[in-house]
Design a protein around this motif. Structure first.
Motif, mmCIF file in Angstrom:
data_model
loop_
_atom_site.group_PDB
_atom_site.id
_atom_site.type_symbol
_atom_site.label_atom_id
_atom_site.label_comp_id
_atom_site.label_asym_id
_atom_site.label_seq_id
_atom_site.Cartn_x
_atom_site.Cartn_y
_atom_site.Cartn_z
ATOM 1 N N LYS A 151 -15.915 6.292 -4.519
ATOM 2 C CA LYS A 151 -14.617 7.219 -4.984
ATOM 3 C C LYS A 151 -13.484 6.365 -5.840
ATOM 4 O O LYS A 151 -12.524 7.309 -6.435
ATOM 5 N N LEU A 152 -13.800 5.022 -5.866
ATOM 6 C CA LEU A 152 -12.847 4.170 -6.379
ATOM 7 C C LEU A 152 -13.003 4.862 -8.291
ATOM 8 O O LEU A 152 -14.061 4.118 -9.039
ATOM 9 N N SER A 153 -11.752 4.684 -9.408
ATOM 10 C CA SER A 153 -12.603 4.856 -10.640
ATOM 11 C C SER A 153 -12.522 3.524 -11.353
ATOM 12 O O SER A 153 -11.553 3.063 -10.464
ATOM 13 N N SER A 154 -13.435 3.330 -11.902
ATOM 14 C CA SER A 154 -14.040 2.086 -12.611
ATOM 15 C C SER A 154 -12.661 1.395 -13.588
ATOM 16 O O SER A 154 -11.367 0.748 -13.380
ATOM 17 N N ILE A 339 -8.958 -5.433 -0.263
ATOM 18 C CA ILE A 339 -8.327 -4.960 -1.485
ATOM 19 C C ILE A 339 -8.578 -3.834 -1.907
ATOM 20 O O ILE A 339 -8.601 -3.080 -1.833
ATOM 21 N N VAL A 340 -9.976 -3.965 -1.927
ATOM 22 C CA VAL A 340 -11.062 -2.526 -2.377
ATOM 23 C C VAL A 340 -11.193 -1.554 -1.264
ATOM 24 O O VAL A 340 -11.360 -0.403 -1.735
ATOM 25 N N GLU A 341 -11.612 -1.911 -0.189
ATOM 26 C CA GLU A 341 -11.483 -1.305 0.953
ATOM 27 C C GLU A 341 -10.032 -0.069 1.161
ATOM 28 O O GLU A 341 -10.104 0.886 1.193
ATOM 29 N N LYS A 342 -8.996 -1.329 0.810
ATOM 30 C CA LYS A 342 -7.568 -0.324 1.289
ATOM 31 C C LYS A 342 -7.131 0.091 0.390
ATOM 32 O O LYS A 342 -6.652 1.306 0.165
ATOM 33 N N MET A 343 -7.548 0.316 -0.695
ATOM 34 C CA MET A 343 -7.816 1.495 -2.406
ATOM 35 C C MET A 343 -8.726 2.443 -2.330
ATOM 36 O O MET A 343 -8.254 4.001 -1.545
ATOM 37 N N SER A 344 -9.940 1.743 -1.665
ATOM 38 C CA SER A 344 -10.575 3.548 -1.251
ATOM 39 C C SER A 344 -10.133 4.430 -0.153
ATOM 40 O O SER A 344 -10.262 5.417 0.018
ATOM 41 N N VAL A 347 -4.962 3.103 1.792
ATOM 42 C CA VAL A 347 -3.956 2.217 2.164
ATOM 43 C C VAL A 347 -2.989 2.182 0.610
ATOM 44 O O VAL A 347 -1.988 2.108 0.662
ATOM 45 N N LEU A 348 -3.409 1.334 -0.188
ATOM 46 C CA LEU A 348 -3.203 1.044 -2.080
ATOM 47 C C LEU A 348 -3.824 2.030 -2.542
ATOM 48 O O LEU A 348 -4.433 3.016 -2.826
ATOM 49 N N ARG A 349 -2.090 2.811 -3.005
ATOM 50 C CA ARG A 349 -2.364 4.040 -3.870
ATOM 51 C C ARG A 349 -1.840 3.109 -5.216
ATOM 52 O O ARG A 349 -0.005 3.762 -5.648
ATOM 53 N N PRO A 350 -2.554 2.630 -6.260
ATOM 54 C CA PRO A 350 -2.011 2.106 -7.617
ATOM 55 C C PRO A 350 -0.763 3.138 -8.264
ATOM 56 O O PRO A 350 -2.192 4.597 -8.323
ATOM 57 N N ARG A 351 0.010 2.691 -9.292
ATOM 58 C CA ARG A 351 0.391 4.327 -9.728
ATOM 59 C C ARG A 351 -1.039 4.186 -11.139
ATOM 60 O O ARG A 351 -1.553 3.435 -11.419
#
Length: 380
Positions: A151-154, A339-344, A347-351
């Motif tokens: 679900k995370l883009s490269s 970190i990658v799991e929290k982004m997925s 929880v972590l949503r970068p701009r």
């Protein structure tokens, strides 16, 4: 195949970025994984750091935060298979440019396993690196990477992995944050500051922050932990006059943790200048932790006395230490995976970072190196 490299310049001169031809071995090693790079993050190249640790060379590979797909594995590789999506950060001593279309990585430094794999690389006893990092070995091709959720883009993950690592290192490794602590993040609207705010909020930490403009102020006040959640992530956006606002917000106790993105060592009247070091020390509470990104920080005797009276500490944030020792590999892999799991999980949503095409990589890197942008992401 071509990659982007930096040609080392004389001191004071601006580094020059050049495209160089490079090639991979025709025969894939038994424990080697061949990865097709999909996206690469560009961050300022710290030539001084490379010189300090004895890794400065004529051509320095550029682009170290990579995300890609496994193309091929050696006959003894057990951790990965073709078409696995992975993400990682190339080490300081890597000979590969992350902007090459395809790179080779040893299996032992590319995986989701968390055990420590000992790998030694001889360093001359007289080298600066050996003197600075006693009992620490540099690992060639030390690129601990983890599998990337679909679900995370490269582009997203390559652009955010370094900021996530810095935030994790600052708050967990250095500051030992815990629920109930109060954190002050300076310049919270930056990509690094935003990661700190979101990570702290997830762990039940009260967050105060500063902004550089009305637009950033409004952005920070609207931050929420997730969709439909009303409670803000930031308890208060502090004005430029730190001390009164922080003491008011904490009942005169000060904060447990301060994470900066720059410090003023002299009293200056410039607009949007970083807080002065004395202001930061003043807002620390008893037993507080100050995590600084300012590598040339100088503390005067009165500053040290103030820290001593509070039993407070100063820690220097240098995320490069993770790739400096094979003894830290298991812990480092765990951090990257978390970190990658929290982004997925959101929880972590970068701009969002707009990706640039490969043919604009040289110009993009020059812009980043001059400080006109903090980072860039290249899509291959």
């Amino acid at each position: 195949m071509k990659g982007l490299y930096c040609r080392a310049a004389d001191k004071g001169a601006e580094p020059k970025f050049v495209i160089q031809e490079t090639r991979l071995p025709e025969v894939l090693g038994s424990h080697v994984v061949r990865v097709q790079v999909k996206a690469c993050g560009l961050s300022p190249l710290d030539v001084q750091l490379l010189d300090d640790v004895g890794l400065l060379r004529d051509l320095i590979p550029v682009g170290r935060e990579v995300s890609g797909v496994v193309l091929q594995v050696g006959d003894k590789v057990s951790s990965f298979q073709a078409e696995d999506e992975v993400v990682g950060i190339l080490p300081l001593d890597s000979s590969c440019s992350g902007l090459c279309e395809v790179i080779d990585i040893d299996e032992h430094y590319l995986g989701t396993h968390t055990h420590t794999h000992t790998h030694t690389h001889s360093v001359p006893a007289t080298s600066s690196f050996h003197r600075v990092c006693v009992c620490v070995c540099v690992c060639v091709c030390f690129c601990p990477s983890v599998q990337k959720p679909e679900k995370l883009s490269s582009v997203c993950v390559a652009g955010a992995i370094r900021d996530g690592l810095c935030a994790y290192t600052a708050l967990h490794t250095h500051a030992r944050m815990a629920a109930g602590h109060t954190l002050l993040v300076l310049d919270g609207a930056s990509s690094f500051g935003l990661m700190c705010i979101q990570l702290a909020g997830y762990h039940g930490v009260k967050v105060l922050t500063t902004s550089r403009s009305p637009e950033q102020h409004a952005f920070l006040e609207q931050l929420r932990p997730g969709v439909g959640v009303q409670d803000p992530l930031v308890a208060r956006v502090i004005p430029s006059d730190l001390l009164p606002a922080v003491l008011e917000e904490t009942g005169g106790l000060g904060v447990d943790i301060v994470v900066d993105s720059g410090v003023s060592l002299q009293e200056e009247e410039e607009e949007n200048r970083p807080p002065h070091k004395h202001d930061i020390i003043s807002v620390l509470g008893v037993g507080g932790h100050w995590v600084t990104s300012h590598r040339d920080l100088q503390l005067d005797p009165p500053d040290c006395r103030s820290l001593n009276l509070k039993s407070a500490s100063v820690t220097f944030l240098n995320h490069e230490v993770w790739t400096a020792s094979s003894a830290q590999q298991g812990r480092y892999l765990h951090i990257l995976k978390d970190i990658v799991e929290k982004m997925s999980a959101g929880v972590l949503r970068p701009r969002p970072e707009a990706a640039v095409p490969l043919y604009e990589a040289t110009v993009a890197m020059e812009t980043v190196q001059r400080g006109q942008k903090t980072k860039a992401v290249v899509q291959l």
